[in-house]
Design a protein around this motif. Structure first.
Motif, PDB file in Angstrom:
ATOM      1  N   LEU B  75     -22.359   2.864   8.192  1.00 30.19           N
ATOM      2  CA  LEU B  75     -21.556   3.697   7.678  1.00 30.19           C
ATOM      3  C   LEU B  75     -21.414   3.624   5.811  1.00 30.19           C
ATOM      4  O   LEU B  75     -22.327   4.415   5.082  1.00 30.19           O
ATOM      5  CB  LEU B  75     -20.140   3.980   8.067  1.00 30.19           C
ATOM      6  N   ILE B  76     -20.712   2.517   5.678  1.00 25.29           N
ATOM      7  CA  ILE B  76     -20.422   2.489   4.232  1.00 25.29           C
ATOM      8  C   ILE B  76     -21.772   2.570   3.514  1.00 25.29           C
ATOM      9  O   ILE B  76     -21.816   2.905   2.533  1.00 25.29           O
ATOM     10  CB  ILE B  76     -19.392   1.405   3.990  1.00 25.29           C
ATOM     11  N   ASN B  77     -22.635   1.565   3.848  1.00 28.78           N
ATOM     12  CA  ASN B  77     -23.779   1.382   3.144  1.00 28.78           C
ATOM     13  C   ASN B  77     -24.745   2.638   2.931  1.00 28.78           C
ATOM     14  O   ASN B  77     -25.238   2.860   1.923  1.00 28.78           O
ATOM     15  CB  ASN B  77     -24.542   0.263   3.646  1.00 28.78           C
ATOM     16  N   TYR B  78     -24.517   3.236   4.071  1.00 26.88           N
ATOM     17  CA  TYR B  78     -25.506   4.504   4.016  1.00 26.88           C
ATOM     18  C   TYR B  78     -24.621   5.495   2.950  1.00 26.88           C
ATOM     19  O   TYR B  78     -25.324   6.208   2.193  1.00 26.88           O
ATOM     20  CB  TYR B  78     -25.590   5.478   5.309  1.00 26.88           C
ATOM     21  N   LEU B  79     -23.444   5.617   3.164  1.00 27.05           N
ATOM     22  CA  LEU B  79     -22.602   6.321   2.196  1.00 27.05           C
ATOM     23  C   LEU B  79     -23.046   6.061   0.664  1.00 27.05           C
ATOM     24  O   LEU B  79     -23.275   7.140  -0.108  1.00 27.05           O
ATOM     25  CB  LEU B  79     -21.082   6.275   2.436  1.00 27.05           C
ATOM     26  N   ARG B  80     -23.086   4.775   0.450  1.00 24.45           N
ATOM     27  CA  ARG B  80     -23.281   4.278  -1.053  1.00 24.45           C
ATOM     28  C   ARG B  80     -24.938   4.792  -1.470  1.00 24.45           C
ATOM     29  O   ARG B  80     -24.990   5.291  -2.385  1.00 24.45           O
ATOM     30  CB  ARG B  80     -23.320   2.721  -0.948  1.00 24.45           C
ATOM     31  N   LEU B  81     -25.650   4.564  -0.370  1.00 25.92           N
ATOM     32  CA  LEU B  81     -27.084   5.041  -0.545  1.00 25.92           C
ATOM     33  C   LEU B  81     -26.965   6.416  -1.089  1.00 25.92           C
ATOM     34  O   LEU B  81     -27.837   6.699  -1.764  1.00 25.92           O
ATOM     35  CB  LEU B  81     -28.000   4.796   0.427  1.00 25.92           C
ATOM     36  N   PHE B  82     -26.515   7.318  -0.136  1.00 19.47           N
ATOM     37  CA  PHE B  82     -26.507   8.609   0.083  1.00 19.47           C
ATOM     38  C   PHE B  82     -25.897   8.951  -1.640  1.00 19.47           C
ATOM     39  O   PHE B  82     -26.570   9.821  -2.289  1.00 19.47           O
ATOM     40  CB  PHE B  82     -25.878   9.259   0.927  1.00 19.47           C
ATOM     41  N   THR B  83     -24.612   8.562  -1.744  1.00 16.28           N
ATOM     42  CA  THR B  83     -24.199   8.865  -3.184  1.00 16.28           C
ATOM     43  C   THR B  83     -25.088   8.557  -4.328  1.00 16.28           C
ATOM     44  O   THR B  83     -25.020   9.268  -5.234  1.00 16.28           O
ATOM     45  CB  THR B  83     -22.811   8.428  -3.333  1.00 16.28           C
ATOM     46  N   ALA B  84     -25.623   7.393  -4.196  1.00 17.82           N
ATOM     47  CA  ALA B  84     -26.447   6.779  -5.167  1.00 17.82           C
ATOM     48  C   ALA B  84     -27.506   7.742  -5.404  1.00 17.82           C
ATOM     49  O   ALA B  84     -28.034   8.100  -6.496  1.00 17.82           O
ATOM     50  CB  ALA B  84     -26.817   5.367  -4.942  1.00 17.82           C
TER      51      ALA B  84
END
Ligand SMILES: Nc1ncnc2c1ncn2[C@@H]1O[C@H](COP(=O)(O)OP(=O)(O)OP(=O)(O)O)[C@@H](O)[C@H]1O
Ligand SMILES: [Mg+2]
Lengths: 360, 631, 327
Positions: B75-84
């Motif tokens: 979740l969180i790492n994907y969110l980070r990648l998506f936001t980035a």
């Protein structure tokens, strides 16, 4: 023509039986016990609930204009909204066009609202972000009608309500009366069998109101819809209504024609209601005629029994003889100048209609 | 509401104590208690309090699990990648337009939003970024803002619609939003680093979280405001709920939703500086740099650029909200503007021309130095007098009094002003602060807030009354207040820092200028809102204008004034924590320190929570008072 | 319509499932062998950009400016400066947000975590600067109260240091909240009548020290060497119990002076692995305290921007920086 579609067994378009609406927590429980018979204040005190509609039953015939009257807070709006379950009734049976509304599925209910029953609101309920034409076509739009078709239909209705040339205006560019014409047009556009009016003209000034009433009467003549009309304006009720139901604290206290209400109010509440009505404008000769006295000449003018008193004035002034009141060929009684004058003078004051009726 | 549930209520029939007497009684009891028990039952600060250590441990565990914990992995790492990714896309896109292109496009959008005036404003505003020598930083900031605002809208508008349509959801979500709004922005930087590390992604998420409550709140309000008759009319014609939502509620809520977007952008802009602390690219880092070097000349251009961006975006969104439909002419004009910009981008140099830039860091620093020296005596006197006369005694009182005495006093005052339930809530908050191990720092912050709120109210009331009584004064003040309210909070630290250096008073000064505009405005509106017939009646009985003010207008504007106090408290609290950066002690400093020193993480996080508790406590005391009937 | 939405849901779940199965989740940093896509903002120096953290004091800024200047001029890369505090900078190694910390003041905790455990960073050798933190008083105080420079006598003079911010204790003026600090522990363990008051920035310290010396006002403050201030304002260091190896091992029990540190550069593993010219320059970067002070002095007192000051130094000292360029 719309009326002919009615399939109700006994010819009624709307049948309501034992309808209850109680607002508040655990309303079903209130209904199940004797609390429901408490008067409004006591009920609120005890349960926190308001019984807005209590055990109401009535029927509306095809093509009829059925008026509901009552003081503010007597439950008129609630009643009319229960008819299409805009407000969910607590108990009771409602049939429209023979179909049981109470048990209709949401989809079925939508169909009913889309095609059979439409409503006109006191505060118009127009959509300010849409042009007049789009407001009128709204009902057709949500039915999924193609744009060209619904605009064609909307333009017809626009002409019918006399708003030609305003198709592209926005509601806030129209006067109050014109806005309500739009509301009316929107309700008409879906070609419903029944139209419900919730105090549609009470926000308008008296002149415009009179116009609009005339308009509704004209439309009623032209399109022949069944109408349920809510108002707290008695003269409006008398003007439009074939039958009038008077509500008080959620119940119907009397249901009848204007003449019956004025001539024979069942209680003080109703009597109070109709007290300012010029009786000579509502009552027919039937209500004041008496048996001829022995010395009277029975060769005066002949008038029908259902003629409004006011309309009999020319005849009574033209002849010194008492008027003969007939029903068909049969003599019902006679009325002389004095009788008519008495009826007229009682308009101004406030005679106890109730008492008079009792003696009649 | 029930009758005032005062501890000392006189029985019916006998003489009733006036309200102020109760308050005086509380004060007397407190004084007696203080004299008897001072120095006992204090809760001195301990950097190693159990809750801090516990959270530190939790932090270490989470940090270590970053590449194993499924929550991170899926979740969180994907969110980070998506936001980035979103941020990168925007950055690349906006940069690719080139500076003439972007100016042209902004002009075009401005034209579509509100005609040539707004187009001119937008284009001129963006040119000024180049002139200030901050073109690139401004574009990066814009990219960050757009990314955060887009996400906030995608998440917030549906949530807002849901909230607006359902009382149950509203009841659930309101306390969460309350906490999010009282939570000092600084307090979630450290957790943000823990979960999303530093960089544009976590800066975007931080900005998003900060802006989200506003998006949800105003959208919900917009939906609630839609005339029920229109909805009923739609239902009566057989519309499905979705049809009603799409064709009636959303279009009718459009203007207010546009306001939600506008406010979301403003909130996002005020996060720019704080987000720079976790490596957000753009204008913020200049300000952070200026703050850490106490160099006003350095941060002023960036501050000005942020304000200009705020004004441009504000006017554009507001104009767009008001506009019904754009006609063909606007489309053509806008299209030509955009094309002209893009065409110029191909011809002109890629960098904003050096010759067009102006720099005023030198003169500004000279002016600041001058002001510092020539006003030194005045500013030092203000600083010292307020510290010695107000801050220190109050702080000394609150920190040396037994904690139970302070708690009892808060309970009594809250009870007196708001009734039992708010009083119990206030007490609960205070006890929780003590349990969190932050009593002493909490009291220090309470001192700062009380002083700042008192000053804010005093100034705000004066300005508000003056504006309500003089149309001319109001006409002069209004645009100033407008501008002040568009400015991101951080900008206020600049003059404060320049004049007072880094002390507690600096934070107070900054929060006062931050919170005065809304207070002044609410007071003015409150007084103006008094019905003219009442004023007329008072005047007709021969009141002087002073009597009119004291006996009629102020009492009748009581609601507005209490609302102003409430707002003032929340805003002051937010600013006092930011003030941790410029010398405010207490919880604010704990929060700042928790962000920059790993060993203080637990303390900083807890201090963030304690700030929220303090905010709720103050809110209950004032808000409750607001609900009570006028005396 | 119902069926339609169900199909959509199913499709969504499937894609998500595939994505998760394909990636095995997204991981942070490198050395994990993750197949997760790297966002370009997290991309390391390969893109031709070196990201240098700028910690908030002017000496650091001077070193970074010179290094950046040489990197851009000779290393053929673009330099991005990130204004970050010390510990936060370390966090950037993991995501590629930071490639270089130019002047590291010890930070054993971070070294352990990011270099030894996570292996996302490594030391790139000394900067040539020797750094030491200490407590200072203005020279006039040391002249008037000769024994004040011994910590044992601080309590005797605590009253002198009282301010409106420190209440009934003496004030020890501290700088930026993010600086390396043992102050609280030292005060507690040596039982000093002092209170740490945070000025918030290096500038507050400089201003305080300058005024204290000029106007003969008492001041006790946290400061460090190398710093240009020593060449402008005379200061005297207060001696705390001498540093011995390991006396600062437990942060709570520190009761000794700060160690003299050999300041070093820390780089991200990704950047080091490129092994390119830029990395070599960073590795070779070395200069003296005097060099740093002269650049810092230009920035702070001569109105030059960091970039211009760096250029000035580079122009004046070709021999020094040319030694950093790999052959
Ligand atoms: N949603 C509701 N919840 C609770 N009580 C309601 C609700 N709507 C109506 N009532 C109550 O039901 C009673 C009847 O209301 P209703 O609106 O039907 O009256 P009305 O006859 O239409 O009055 P008016 O002429 O003022 O429109 C009132 O006492 C009202 O307070
Ligand atoms: Mg009604």
């Amino acid at each position: 023509m719309a009326a002919e579609r009615s399939s109700a067994s006994d010819g009624a378009v709307i049948e309501v039986a034992g309808l209850w609406k109680i607002f508040g927590p655990r309303s079903e429980r209130v209904l199940a016990c004797s609390d429901k018979d408490l008067d409004p204040a006591a009920l609120r005190e005890k349960t926190g609930c308001t019984a807005a509609v209590r055990n109401v039953s009535f029927q509306v015939r095809p093509g009829e204009v059925f008026v509901v009257m009552g003081l503010s807070g007597s439950g008129k709006s609630t009643l009319v909204r229960c008819l299409t379950r805009l407000i969910e009734p607590t108990a009771g049976e409602i049939r429209i066009g023979g179909e049981d509304v109470g048990s209709a599925s949401p989809a079925r209910l939508r169909e009913l609202r889309r095609h059979q029953v439409s409503m006109v609101f006191q505060h118009f309920g127009l959509l300010p972000h849409r042009r007049v034409i789009d407001n009128i076509a709204y009902g057709l739009e949500i039915q999924g009608m193609a744009r060209a078709d619904r605009y064609r239909r909307a333009r017809e209705i626009l002409t019918l309500v006399g708003l030609d040339g305003h198709a592209d205006s926005y509601p806030d560019q129209l006067s109050g009366g014109m806005r309500q014409r739009v509301g009316l047009a929107r309700a008409l556009a879906v070609d419903p069998q029944v139209m419900l009016f919730d105090e549609p003209f009470s926000a308008l000034d008296p002149l415009i109101r009179r116009d609009m009433q005339a308009e509704v009467m004209r439309l009623h003549r032209e399109v022949g819809k069944t109408m349920v009309f809510i108002t707290h304006d008695l003269s409006e009720a008398l003007k439009l209504g074939e039958r009038i139901a008077i509500m008080r604290d959620g119940s119907i206290v009397q249901l009848g024609t204007a003449e019956e209400l004025v001539g024979a109010p069942v209680d003080d509440y109703v009597a109070d209601f109709v007290r300012d009505v010029p009786r000579s404008h509502v009552l027919s000769l039937r209500w004041i005629c008496r048996d001829p006295e022995s010395d009277e000449h029975l060769d005066g003018p002949v008038l029908p029994a259902d003629m409004i008193i006011r309309d009999a004035i020319p005849a009574s002034t033209a002849s010194a003889r008492p008027i003969r009141v007939v029903q068909g060929d049969e003599l019902v009684g006679v009325v002389d100048r004095v009788d008519i004058l008495t009826a007229m003078t009682s308009d101004a004051g406030a005679p106890a209609v109730h008492a008079e009726k009792a003696s009649a | 509401m029930s009758a005032p549930a005062v501890p000392v209520t006189a029985p019916q029939g006998t003489l009733r104590l006036p309200r102020w007497a109760v308050l005086a009684g509380i004060a007397v009891l407190f004084t007696v208690g203080y004299l008897l028990y001072r120095g006992t039952g204090t809760l001195p600060h301990d950097d190693e309090a159990a809750p801090f250590l516990f959270i530190n441990d939790a932090r270490e565990t989470i940090d270590a699990g970053r590449n194993e914990n499924p929550l991170f992995l899926y979740l969180i790492n994907y969110l980070r990648l998506f936001t980035a990714g979103l941020y990168d896309l925007l950055e690349v896109g906006l940069t690719a337009l080139g500076w003439p292109g972007l100016i042209g496009v902004m002009g075009a959008l401005g034209w579509l939003a509100g005609g040539w005036r707004i187009a001119l404003l937008a284009a001129a505003g963006f040119v000024s970024f180049g002139v200030l020598g901050l073109w690139e930083a401004s574009v990066l900031t814009l990219a960050l803002i757009v990314a955060a605002v887009l996400l906030a809208l995608v998440v917030g508008i549906p949530l807002g619609i849901w909230t607006g349509g359902s009382a149950r959801v509203r009841r659930l979500i309101t306390p969460v939003l309350d906490v999010m709004q009282i939570m000092p922005t600084f307090a979630y930087l450290a957790p943000m680093v823990l979960f999303f590390q530093i960089g544009p992604a976590s800066a975007t998420v931080a900005t998003l979280i900060y802006a989200l409550p506003v998006t949800i709140r105003i959208t919900a309000l917009a939906i609630e405001q839609v005339s029920p008759t229109a909805i009923e009319a739609s239902a009566s014609l057989g519309a499905t709920r979705r049809q009603t939502l799409r064709k009636v509620q959303l279009p009718m809520a459009r203007e207010t939703i546009a306001l939600a977007i506008n406010q979301t952008i403003m909130m996002a802009l005020s996060m720019v500086v704080i987000a720079a602390l976790i490596s957000a690219p753009g204008l913020g880092s200049d300000i952070v740099r200026g703050l850490s070097r106490a160099n006003v000349g350095f941060m002023l251009p960036a501050g000005v650029a942020i304000v200009i961006m705020a004004i441009v975006l504000d006017r554009m969104t507001m104009a767009a909200a008001r506009r019904r439909v754009s006609d063909r002419v606007s489309y053509v004009a806008a299209g030509m503007l955009a094309l002209a910009g893009l065409a110029l981008a191909a011809v002109l140099p890629a960098e904003f021309p050096e010759e067009w830039r102006i720099s005023f860091a030198g003169p500004v620093n000279d002016a600041v130095t001058w002001a510092k020296f020539s006003w030194y005596d005045v500013t030092t006197a203000i600083k010292n007098i307020s510290s010695e006369a107000l801050l220190n005694p109050l702080q000394g009182l609150l920190t040396s009094a037994p904690w139970w005495l302070v708690a009892a006093a808060v309970l009594a005052v809250a009870w007196w002003s708001s009734g039992v339930r708010p009083a119990l809530t206030a007490l609960g908050c205070l006890v929780a602060i003590a349990l969190l191990g932050l009593w002493e720092h909490g009291m220090e912050t309470l001192t700062t807030v009380l002083v700042a709120v008192a000053l804010t109210l005093l100034i705000g009331l004066l300005l508000g009354i003056a504006a309500a009584r003089s149309l001319r004064f109001s006409a002069v003040q209004r645009p100033l207040l407008d501008a002040a309210q568009t400015m991101p909070a951080f900008v206020y630290l600049l003059p404060a820092l320049a004049l007072f250096g880094a002390t507690r008073f600096t934070a107070i000064f900054a929060s006062v200028i931050y919170a005065v505009p809304p207070v002044a405005r609410l007071v003015e509106e409150g007084i103006r809102g008094v019905p003219p017939t009442v004023v007329e009646a008072a005047v007709s009985t021969g009141s002087t204008s002073g009597q009119l003010l004291w006996k009629v207008q102020l009492p009748m504007a009581r609601r507005a004034i209490l609302l102003a106090a409430n707002q003032g408290i929340v805003m002051t609290l937010a600013m006092v924590v930011v003030g941790g950066l410029v010398g405010a002690g207490g919880l604010g400093y704990d929060v700042v320190s928790g962000f920059v020193q790993r060993t203080d993480f637990g303390m900083g996080f807890t201090a963030g929570v304690a700030t929220v508790l303090l905010g709720i406590m103050l809110d209950r005391i004032t808000q409750g008072a607001d609900r009570r009937p006028s005396p | 319509m119902k069926i339609g939405s169900r199909v959509h849901l199913l499709a969504g779940v499937l894609t998500l499932g595939i994505a998760i199965a394909g990636c095995g989740g997204a991981k942070v940093g490198e050395g994990t062998g993750s197949a997760a896509p790297q966002a370009s903002s997290g991309a390391p120096a390969a893109a031709g950009t070196v990201k240098i953290a700028i910690n908030p004091w002017v000496g650091y800024e001077a070193s970074a400016a010179v290094l950046a200047h040489v990197l851009e001029k000779e290393g053929g890369v673009k330099v991005e400066k990130k204004e970050l505090t010390e510990q936060v900078s370390w966090e950037g190694f993991e995501t590629g947000e930071v490639d270089v910390i130019v002047e590291n003041w010890g930070h054993p905790e971070e070294v352990k975590k990011f270099i030894d455990e996570k292996k996302v960073a490594l030391s790139a050798g000394s900067t040539g600067n020797k750094g030491v933190i200490g407590w200072y008083v203005p020279k006039w105080m040391a002249d008037r109260y000769p024994d004040i420079t011994d910590y044992k006598n601080l309590n005797k003079y605590a009253d002198l240091f009282k301010t409106s911010e420190s209440g009934d204790k003496g004030q020890l003026l501290f700088g930026d909240p993010s600086y390396v600090s043992n102050e609280e522990a030292i005060i507690k363990n040596l039982k000093l009548d002092l209170k740490v008051v945070t000025g918030g920035s290096e500038a507050a310290l400089i201003e305080g020290a300058t005024q204290a010396q000029q106007q003969k006002k008492p001041l006790l403050f946290y400061f460090w060497n190398p710093h240009w201030l020593f060449s402008r304002v005379e200061l005297a260091r207060v001696s705390l119990p001498a540093y011995t190896e390991g006396c600062d091992a437990d942060a709570k029990k520190v009761a000794c002076d700060y160690a003299e540190l050999d300041l070093d550069k820390i780089v991200s593993k990704k950047f080091a692995d490129t092994g390119g010219k830029a990395y070599q320059i960073v590795k070779n970067f070395q200069w003296t305290n005097e060099d740093q002070n002269s650049v810092a002095n230009d920035v702070q007192n001569n109105g030059l921007s960091a970039e211009d000051a760096a250029k000035k130094w580079v122009d004046a000292n070709p021999a020094k920086w040319q030694a950093w360029i790999p052959q």
